[in-house]
Design a protein around this motif. Structure first.
Motif, PDB file in Angstrom:
ATOM      1  N   ALA A 147      -1.428 -30.452  14.071  1.00  0.00           N
ATOM      2  CA  ALA A 147      -1.074 -29.320  14.459  1.00  0.00           C
ATOM      3  C   ALA A 147      -0.591 -28.146  13.150  1.00  0.00           C
ATOM      4  CB  ALA A 147       0.277 -29.269  15.453  1.00  0.00           C
ATOM      5  N   ASP A 163       3.533 -32.870  13.972  1.00  0.00           N
ATOM      6  CA  ASP A 163       2.234 -33.328  13.929  1.00  0.00           C
ATOM      7  C   ASP A 163       1.413 -32.871  12.919  1.00  0.00           C
ATOM      8  OD1 ASP A 163      -0.018 -34.350  15.357  1.00  0.00           O
ATOM      9  OD2 ASP A 163      -0.607 -32.625  16.150  1.00  0.00           O
ATOM     10  N   LYS A 196       8.034 -34.428  17.648  1.00  0.00           N
ATOM     11  CA  LYS A 196       6.551 -35.068  17.607  1.00  0.00           C
ATOM     12  C   LYS A 196       5.682 -33.952  17.352  1.00  0.00           C
ATOM     13  CE  LYS A 196       5.570 -38.203  20.621  1.00  0.00           C
ATOM     14  NZ  LYS A 196       4.776 -38.825  21.697  1.00  0.00           N
ATOM     15  N   ARG A 197       5.767 -32.941  18.131  1.00  0.00           N
ATOM     16  CA  ARG A 197       4.900 -31.878  18.015  1.00  0.00           C
ATOM     17  C   ARG A 197       4.977 -30.920  17.026  1.00  0.00           C
ATOM     18  NH1 ARG A 197       3.933 -29.680  24.255  1.00  0.00           N
ATOM     19  NH2 ARG A 197       3.542 -31.872  25.140  1.00  0.00           N
ATOM     20  N   TYR A 198       6.416 -30.918  16.444  1.00  0.00           N
ATOM     21  CA  TYR A 198       6.603 -29.818  15.330  1.00  0.00           C
ATOM     22  C   TYR A 198       6.283 -30.651  14.208  1.00  0.00           C
ATOM     23  CZ  TYR A 198       9.671 -27.252  12.518  1.00  0.00           C
ATOM     24  OH  TYR A 198      10.255 -26.420  11.480  1.00  0.00           O
ATOM     25  N   GLU A 213      10.160 -35.556  21.844  1.00  0.00           N
ATOM     26  CA  GLU A 213       8.765 -34.823  22.168  1.00  0.00           C
ATOM     27  C   GLU A 213       8.336 -33.826  21.253  1.00  0.00           C
ATOM     28  OE1 GLU A 213       4.806 -34.596  23.071  1.00  0.00           O
ATOM     29  OE2 GLU A 213       6.212 -36.497  23.616  1.00  0.00           O
TER      30      GLU A 213
END
Length: 83
Positions: free
Chosen positions: A38, A35, A31-33, A28
């Motif tokens: 983002a 994205d 995935k955020r890093y 997770e």
């Protein structure tokens, strides 16, 4: 053989659960890093900070290089996953 593996594997069950949770958290976080949405928002924030004079051109360039590198790395990882 199933009974033996269950008996000898039981002490490792908490460790396996901990490893599974750590893998989920790592996935997770990655995935955020990586994205793209983002990263694009962060690039816009850097551009805005540069326009306002909140950061120098050198700082903005360094941040933009890092963010574009993350964007490219994320794209490479997604391409590898699709294979």
């Amino acid at each position: 053989m199933g009974l033996l593996s269950a008996v000898f594997g039981a002490p490792l069950a908490p460790l396996k659960g901990t490893v599974w949770v750590a893998e989920q958290v790592r996935g997770e976080a990655e995935k955020r890093y990586f994205d793209p949405g983002a990263i694009r928002r962060q690039l816009e924030e850097v551009a805005g900070a540069r326009e306002r004079g909140s950061i120098s051109d050198d700082e903005a360039d360094a941040l933009e290089r890092e963010l574009v590198g993350r964007l490219l790395e994320g794209r490479r990882r997604r391409t590898e996953e699709d294979r």
